[in-house]
Design a protein around this motif. Sequence first.
Motif, PDB file in Angstrom:
ATOM      1  N   TYR A   1       0.824  -1.207   0.000  1.00 23.46           N
ATOM      2  CA  TYR A   1       0.000   0.000   0.000  1.00 23.46           C
ATOM      3  C   TYR A   1       0.863   1.264   0.000  1.00 23.46           C
ATOM      4  N   ALA A   2       1.916   1.269   0.807  1.00 21.47           N
ATOM      5  CA  ALA A   2       2.785   2.441   0.902  1.00 21.47           C
ATOM      6  C   ALA A   2       3.476   2.723  -0.436  1.00 21.47           C
ATOM      7  N   LEU A   3       3.967   1.679  -1.091  1.00 19.60           N
ATOM      8  CA  LEU A   3       4.626   1.866  -2.383  1.00 19.60           C
ATOM      9  C   LEU A   3       3.625   2.312  -3.441  1.00 19.60           C
ATOM     10  N   GLY A   4       2.406   1.783  -3.385  1.00 17.87           N
ATOM     11  CA  GLY A   4       1.378   2.225  -4.325  1.00 17.87           C
ATOM     12  C   GLY A   4       1.055   3.694  -4.160  1.00 17.87           C
ATOM     13  N   ALA A   5       0.946   4.147  -2.903  1.00 14.88           N
ATOM     14  CA  ALA A   5       0.672   5.556  -2.638  1.00 14.88           C
ATOM     15  C   ALA A   5       1.840   6.438  -3.070  1.00 14.88           C
ATOM     16  N   ALA A   6       3.058   5.980  -2.807  1.00 21.34           N
ATOM     17  CA  ALA A   6       4.246   6.748  -3.207  1.00 21.34           C
ATOM     18  C   ALA A   6       4.330   6.876  -4.722  1.00 21.34           C
ATOM     19  N   TRP A   7       4.036   5.783  -5.420  1.00 19.87           N
ATOM     20  CA  TRP A   7       4.045   5.812  -6.890  1.00 19.87           C
ATOM     21  C   TRP A   7       2.977   6.782  -7.403  1.00 19.87           C
ATOM     22  N   PHE A   8       1.804   6.770  -6.795  1.00 17.93           N
ATOM     23  CA  PHE A   8       0.699   7.637  -7.205  1.00 17.93           C
ATOM     24  C   PHE A   8       1.078   9.103  -7.083  1.00 17.93           C
ATOM     25  N   VAL A   9       1.892   9.437  -6.081  1.00 13.33           N
ATOM     26  CA  VAL A   9       2.317  10.825  -5.877  1.00 13.33           C
ATOM     27  C   VAL A   9       3.506  11.179  -6.761  1.00 13.33           C
TER      28      VAL A   9
END
Length: 212
Positions: A162-170
């Motif tokens: 989840y954290a990597l997905g959010a970081a990628w999204f930003v």
Amino acid sequence: MHATLTAPSARRTRDRATLVCGIAGLASCMIVIMADFTTATIYERLGLFADTISAMAAGRGAMIMDTALLILVGGIVAIAFGLWRQRLPGWRWRAVIIALLAVAGIIAAIALFNEYGDGDVNDSWTFHYRLVYALGIIFTAVPLLAAHDLKPIDRRLWLGSYALGAAWFVAGPLMFTVPTGWDGLLERVAAGIMLLWLIGASIFLIRQPDGR
């Protein structure tokens, strides 16, 4: 009796294939990281901040970067195959595998087309950036969808995905807003996020044969 004797052998075959997929994925990530630093050192000097990966692949380091990207494509396909072998139920896991294969196809097209708006091919800049946009959108789904099915297995994997997905999204959209002198650095941050997820998936597959 026959079924009892053959079952362990079949299990070892399945585990060995999963292990190979994980090793292939991990090795491909390491190779593309080394290729980027090697190209920057040999050809572009200190261009990791200002020069994007695409710029290096279009320059004198094209052979190194394109080869490394194609190796990464093979590694992503191996990871997708390894994840498919886990046979997790539900549509999200299957969507993750399909998205990974799409990501592999996009990266292969970027490496093989080898045009970055330098005028050699009409509309090549637009074509390249369409691929980049597609990559950004499709990969966003990978860690977010995978996290749902990873939660019952390991809460740390769930949170990490989840954290990597959010970081990628930003980080993805920010690549197109930073000054030219810094776009290479931010692109590598975004690429690093993708590679971290792929490395995590590879390690997950490598550990599966041990049942941990």
